[in-house]
Each structure stands twice: as C-alpha cells, then as structure tokens.
Design a protein around this motif. Structure first.
Motif, PDB file in Angstrom:
ATOM      1  N   ASN A   1     -12.884   7.301  16.079  1.00 15.74           N
ATOM      2  CA  ASN A   1     -13.073   5.905  16.476  1.00 15.74           C
ATOM      3  C   ASN A   1     -14.551   5.608  16.704  1.00 15.74           C
ATOM      4  N   THR A   2     -15.352   5.694  15.646  1.00 11.85           N
ATOM      5  CA  THR A   2     -16.764   5.355  15.803  1.00 11.85           C
ATOM      6  C   THR A   2     -16.983   3.849  15.775  1.00 11.85           C
ATOM      7  N   VAL A   3     -16.178   3.144  14.991  1.00  9.38           N
ATOM      8  CA  VAL A   3     -16.169   1.676  15.009  1.00  9.38           C
ATOM      9  C   VAL A   3     -14.786   1.192  15.434  1.00  9.38           C
ATOM     10  N   GLU A   4     -13.764   1.584  14.714  1.00 10.84           N
ATOM     11  CA  GLU A   4     -12.358   1.424  15.070  1.00 10.84           C
ATOM     12  C   GLU A   4     -11.602   2.551  14.387  1.00 10.84           C
ATOM     13  N   ARG A   5     -10.368   2.759  14.794  1.00 15.58           N
ATOM     14  CA  ARG A   5      -9.586   3.831  14.197  1.00 15.58           C
ATOM     15  C   ARG A   5      -9.301   3.518  12.729  1.00 15.58           C
ATOM     16  N   ALA A   6      -9.078   4.573  11.952  1.00 13.48           N
ATOM     17  CA  ALA A   6      -9.001   4.453  10.494  1.00 13.48           C
ATOM     18  C   ALA A   6      -7.950   3.457  10.045  1.00 13.48           C
ATOM     19  N   HIS A   7      -6.745   3.494  10.640  1.00  9.13           N
ATOM     20  CA  HIS A   7      -5.686   2.603  10.188  1.00  9.13           C
ATOM     21  C   HIS A   7      -6.060   1.140  10.383  1.00  9.13           C
ATOM     22  N   HIS A   8      -6.760   0.849  11.464  1.00  9.12           N
ATOM     23  CA  HIS A   8      -7.182  -0.534  11.694  1.00  9.12           C
ATOM     24  C   HIS A   8      -8.247  -0.960  10.693  1.00  9.12           C
ATOM     25  N   MET A   9      -9.165  -0.062  10.355  1.00  9.66           N
ATOM     26  CA  MET A   9     -10.217  -0.409   9.401  1.00  9.66           C
ATOM     27  C   MET A   9      -9.659  -0.585   7.989  1.00  9.66           C
ATOM     28  N   ILE A  10      -8.651   0.219   7.631  1.00  4.77           N
ATOM     29  CA  ILE A  10      -8.011   0.061   6.318  1.00  4.77           C
ATOM     30  C   ILE A  10      -7.411  -1.332   6.190  1.00  4.77           C
ATOM     31  N   LEU A  11      -6.744  -1.783   7.226  1.00  5.80           N
ATOM     32  CA  LEU A  11      -6.102  -3.097   7.195  1.00  5.80           C
ATOM     33  C   LEU A  11      -7.137  -4.215   7.275  1.00  5.80           C
ATOM     34  N   PHE A  12      -8.177  -4.030   8.058  1.00  4.64           N
ATOM     35  CA  PHE A  12      -9.230  -5.035   8.185  1.00  4.64           C
ATOM     36  C   PHE A  12      -9.951  -5.264   6.860  1.00  4.64           C
ATOM     37  N   ALA A  13     -10.149  -4.214   6.064  1.00  2.00           N
ATOM     38  CA  ALA A  13     -10.847  -4.358   4.776  1.00  2.00           C
ATOM     39  C   ALA A  13     -10.100  -5.298   3.841  1.00  2.00           C
TER      40      ALA A  13
ATOM     41  N   ARG B   1     -17.411  -9.710  -2.999  1.00  2.36           N
ATOM     42  CA  ARG B   1     -17.672  -9.551  -1.570  1.00  2.36           C
ATOM     43  C   ARG B   1     -17.967  -8.089  -1.237  1.00  2.36           C
ATOM     44  N   LEU B   2     -18.919  -7.871  -0.353  1.00  4.15           N
ATOM     45  CA  LEU B   2     -19.252  -6.525   0.083  1.00  4.15           C
ATOM     46  C   LEU B   2     -18.346  -6.163   1.262  1.00  4.15           C
ATOM     47  N   ARG B   3     -17.734  -4.975   1.193  1.00  6.28           N
ATOM     48  CA  ARG B   3     -16.818  -4.549   2.246  1.00  6.28           C
ATOM     49  C   ARG B   3     -17.156  -3.146   2.723  1.00  6.28           C
ATOM     50  N   VAL B   4     -16.989  -2.938   4.012  1.00  4.33           N
ATOM     51  CA  VAL B   4     -17.055  -1.600   4.601  1.00  4.33           C
ATOM     52  C   VAL B   4     -15.663  -0.989   4.509  1.00  4.33           C
ATOM     53  N   LEU B   5     -15.570   0.236   3.981  1.00  7.68           N
ATOM     54  CA  LEU B   5     -14.291   0.927   3.895  1.00  7.68           C
ATOM     55  C   LEU B   5     -14.207   2.042   4.928  1.00  7.68           C
ATOM     56  N   SER B   6     -13.009   2.303   5.361  1.00  8.26           N
ATOM     57  CA  SER B   6     -12.760   3.496   6.175  1.00  8.26           C
ATOM     58  C   SER B   6     -12.922   4.739   5.312  1.00  8.26           C
ATOM     59  N   PRO B   7     -13.442   5.834   5.872  1.00  2.00           N
ATOM     60  CA  PRO B   7     -13.469   7.090   5.112  1.00  2.00           C
ATOM     61  C   PRO B   7     -12.081   7.564   4.684  1.00  2.00           C
ATOM     62  N   PHE B   8     -11.026   7.026   5.303  1.00  2.00           N
ATOM     63  CA  PHE B   8      -9.667   7.406   4.952  1.00  2.00           C
ATOM     64  C   PHE B   8      -8.953   6.314   4.164  1.00  2.00           C
ATOM     65  N   ASP B   9      -9.702   5.366   3.628  1.00  2.00           N
ATOM     66  CA  ASP B   9      -9.075   4.304   2.845  1.00  2.00           C
ATOM     67  C   ASP B   9      -8.305   4.911   1.673  1.00  2.00           C
TER      68      ASP B   9
ATOM     69  N   LEU C   1       0.825  -1.210   0.000  1.00  2.00           N
ATOM     70  CA  LEU C   1       0.000   0.000   0.000  1.00  2.00           C
ATOM     71  C   LEU C   1       0.864   1.267   0.000  1.00  2.00           C
ATOM     72  N   GLY C   2       2.053   1.182   0.567  1.00  2.00           N
ATOM     73  CA  GLY C   2       2.948   2.325   0.682  1.00  2.00           C
ATOM     74  C   GLY C   2       2.940   2.921   2.065  1.00  2.00           C
ATOM     75  N   PHE C   3       1.764   3.099   2.622  1.00  2.00           N
ATOM     76  CA  PHE C   3       1.586   3.609   3.986  1.00  2.00           C
ATOM     77  C   PHE C   3       0.129   3.411   4.356  1.00  2.00           C
ATOM     78  N   VAL C   4      -0.169   3.577   5.628  1.00  2.00           N
ATOM     79  CA  VAL C   4      -1.551   3.515   6.108  1.00  2.00           C
ATOM     80  C   VAL C   4      -1.794   4.731   6.985  1.00  2.00           C
ATOM     81  N   GLN C   5      -2.797   5.513   6.628  1.00  2.00           N
ATOM     82  CA  GLN C   5      -3.097   6.728   7.378  1.00  2.00           C
ATOM     83  C   GLN C   5      -3.569   6.411   8.783  1.00  2.00           C
ATOM     84  N   VAL C   6      -3.075   7.180   9.743  1.00  2.00           N
ATOM     85  CA  VAL C   6      -3.452   7.046  11.150  1.00  2.00           C
ATOM     86  C   VAL C   6      -4.413   8.180  11.486  1.00  2.00           C
ATOM     87  N   ASP C   7      -5.528   7.843  12.090  1.00  2.00           N
ATOM     88  CA  ASP C   7      -6.497   8.884  12.460  1.00  2.00           C
ATOM     89  C   ASP C   7      -7.157   8.516  13.775  1.00  2.00           C
ATOM     90  N   SER C   8      -7.518   9.537  14.534  1.00  2.00           N
ATOM     91  CA  SER C   8      -8.031   9.317  15.888  1.00  2.00           C
ATOM     92  C   SER C   8      -9.521   9.018  15.949  1.00  2.00           C
TER      93      SER C   8
END
Length: 398
Positions: free
Chosen positions: A50-62, A287-295, A41-48
């Motif tokens: 946390n309505t479900v999980e923080r952005a970096h974790h959701m990017i990786l989970f997707a 497959r249907l996936r939920v994305l982070s707004p910062f994906d 990916l090159g990098f994963v954005q970190v953001d605070s």
C-alpha cells in the motif's frame, strides 16, 4: 492453412481493449457497474502492498477514475456478488464462478495435505476438526482469535504460522471456509455455507476445465496454451494443451501468429475473426494512466515484454544499491505504449503524494504535453489516495 498474422499494433489494440484499457475510462465505479467491470476482467488480484493504495483498488481505479476503495466492500460483504479466493494469487472473483472453484478445492486438498504435513508436521491436521467445530458453534473468526498463548506476539509470517492459522488457511483453500469480510486487511473466516450459496449441480471436472479455458481466452483475446492455463491458475497445462487441440479440430479456435514489439512472430490461439475484430477497434485512449504493478494487463512479465517491449520486474528483493529503479514502481500507460515508470508514495500524515522519480523508456521524451498529461493523472491519483497535494522531489525527472 497458413495461420493469420496480427501485427504488433493490432495485437496491442486487441489486448488493451480486452483488458478494459482501450476506451477512455469512465463510469461510476460502484454497484452494478463495478460488478460488471470485475466480471469482464474475470477477477482482481488482492495484495497488501500500500504505497499509494492497495493493488486491487488501483486496478479498478485505472479503469474507473470515479472508483473509491469503499465501493468494493458492499459487493463482497453485503451483497455477496464477489468472493475472495485464489487464482494465481489471492483475488476477488464473481460469485457466479464459485461452483467451478470446487475443482481447485479438490486439487488443493490433495496437494496441500502432503505439502503442509511435510512443512508443519501433523500439528495443523490435529487442529482442523477443532477449528471447524469452533467456527460452527461460535461464528466467524480471524487467525488471532485462535492463537495459543505460546504463539502470541510472533510475526505471523508464512514461515512462522501457528497450527490454528495453518488450519484456517487449509480450510479456506479447500473450500470448507470462506472469507466473510476483512477487518482492515485481516481475513475473517466463516463456514462457506454461511457466506455463499451451495452449488446446485455436482462438480463436473471436464466442464470446469472447459469453462476456465474458454473464459481465459475470451478475456485475453489471444494467448498461448500456457497463458490460457495460467490465467486462472486452476487448470493443468496438459489439460489446456489437450483442450486447444480439440477446439482447433472443432473450429472453435484457430492458431494465429502474433508479432511482438521486436517484430518476432509467436504462435497463439484465438477465436476465428480476430483480424476483423482488430480492424474494427478504435485506437486505445491516449490518456496517460498509472497502472498497479499487479494489473492483469502486465502481470505476465514475459508477455508484457513480448507485446510492448517493456521489461518490468518488482525489485523488492534486490539490494537497494543494485536496483535500477525503486523497489515498487508504477508502470505508465499512454495510448498503446508503456512509456515509463514512476516512484511515488501517498504520505497521508503529510497530506501529500510524494513523487520521487520518473523514468521514461528509451525514445520517449518528457515533452510539455506529456508532462501535462502526467500531472493530470497524478492529480487524479492524489484525489483517489485522499491526499490534497503533489510534491515533486528535486531531480524527479532524472
């Protein structure tokens, strides 16, 4: 020569595969698998947020449904395979790229010195040497460790930083300090040489610009000159424009025409053979996936609208009465289409993933099959967010 033309379906296919959203998500999502994922990916954005999980974790989970937030910390804090710094925003980045960050440190040093002197006056500059000496002698610190009594209890927001906090941020942004670890979401700073190995070779600005531009295009598949420059946020647009001209002349990249979701053409650059690559790629996973707004696949909102016909903005600063959607809603990806957005929150005190509302894009039906795929994905998200059940609000389907 007439540039080759990539139709919209093929362009989406290339784009999603380059962003690791084309294949069925699988893999352990930890250790070397996670390290290689972030490298690709090159990098994963970190953001605070946390309505479900923080952005970096959701990017990786997707991309790795087996991923859990605890899997990231060892790569950053124990093995030092990743470091935290700035791209277009705060991000975790493979440590092998660290030598190229020296160009950013140099440029930020010049830019921030002027900007923050105008903003904070000379107070933060008076603190820089003192803060650096304190950390060298006493070890890693957080901002609160250096807060003077008169600043205790203040919000700590950008507009209300005390001089020591500003000095810490300046030293981090210019490479003297590194984030050694986080306590919750609070950064703990230490001397960079205690966190990351010193680069062996001196900085070569031209080689670094070349690295960033090549690495950006490889991860995007195709891009405009501006998109290449914006990928890492380190290279000046004029530098990338010059690079594109030189690479085209050398035959290493070529102009291509990409058709948008509305059929309109736009000039991009790509490696030769892009059409052959697109023809050989499998269709993206249904497959249907939920994305982070910062994906990373959607962070460039204009590109998202051009490629997918999907208008997306975070409406944090829009008054509630004027919002079309919730202020922080999650895009839904199905195959090669962004089919809608969903408003949800992990309420861990109630052990529930609360689904407030679903908005599907025009022409997308809430069929039984699609709702079943959505429910399966939300079940995975609930498990990822460490809650045991899903609660659908009355009228969540609109």
């Amino acid at each position: 020569m007439v540039p080759p033309v990539l139709d919209n379906g093929a362009a989406r296919r290339v784009f999603l595969h380059r962003h690791l959203l084309g294949d069925t998500p699988q893999g352990p999502g930890r250790g070397d698998d996670l390290r290689q994922l972030i490298r690709r990916l090159g990098f994963v954005q970190v953001d605070s947020v946390n309505t479900v999980e923080r952005a970096h974790h959701m990017i990786l989970f997707a991309r790795r449904p087996a991923y859990r937030p605890a899997n990231l910390r060892p790569l950053v804090e124990r093995h030092r395979h990743l470091f935290e710094h700035w791209t277009h925003d705060a991000a975790v980045v493979p440590s092998e790229f660290f030598p190229h960050w020296r160009l950013r440190f140099q440029r930020d040093g010049e830019r921030l010195h002027e900007k923050w002197t105008n903003w904070q006056g000379g107070a933060y500059l008076d603190e820089v040497a003192r803060v650096l000496a304190h950390i060298r002698e006493s070890g890693a610190v957080r901002s609160g460790d250096l807060t003077a009594p008169e600043h205790k209890g203040k919000s700590g927001g950008w507009w209300d930083w005390h001089p020591s906090k500003t000095a810490l941020e300046y030293l981090w942004r210019t490479g003297k300090l590194a984030v050694a670890r986080r306590d919750g979401f609070t950064k703990i700073y230490d001397l960079t040489e205690r966190v990351l190995p010193a680069p062996e070779a001196p900085l070569d600005p031209a080689a670094t610009v070349d690295f960033f531009n090549h690495a950006a295009l490889d991860r995007l598949g195709f891009a405009t000159s501006g998109q290449i420059a914006a990928f890492w946020g380190h290279v000046k647009p004029a530098e990338t424009a010059d690079w594109c001209r030189a690479e085209v002349a050398a035959g290493r990249i070529e102009p291509v025409t990409i058709l948008g979701a509305d059929g309109q053409p736009r000039r991009h650059f790509a490696r030769p053979g892009l059409l052959d690559e697109a023809a050989e790629l499998a269709p993206p996973s249904a497959r249907l996936r939920v994305l982070s707004p910062f994906d990373p696949a959607i962070r460039d909102r204009n590109r998202t609208e051009f490629l997918f016909g999907y208008h997306y903005r975070i409406e944090i600063f829009v008054p509630e009465a004027k919002r079309q959607y919730g202020y922080y809603v999650f895009p839904l990806l199905e195959g090669d289409r962004l089919i809608g957005r969903i408003d949800m929150k992990a309420r861990r005190g109630d052990d529930v993933l609360a689904i407030t509302r679903l908005w599907l894009e025009p022409g997308v039906r809430a069929s039984k099959g699609r709702l079943a795929r959505l429910d399966a994905e939300l079940t995975r998200v609930a498990r990822f967010a460490a809650v045991s059940r899903i609660a659908y609000a009355s009228g969540w389907l609109g």
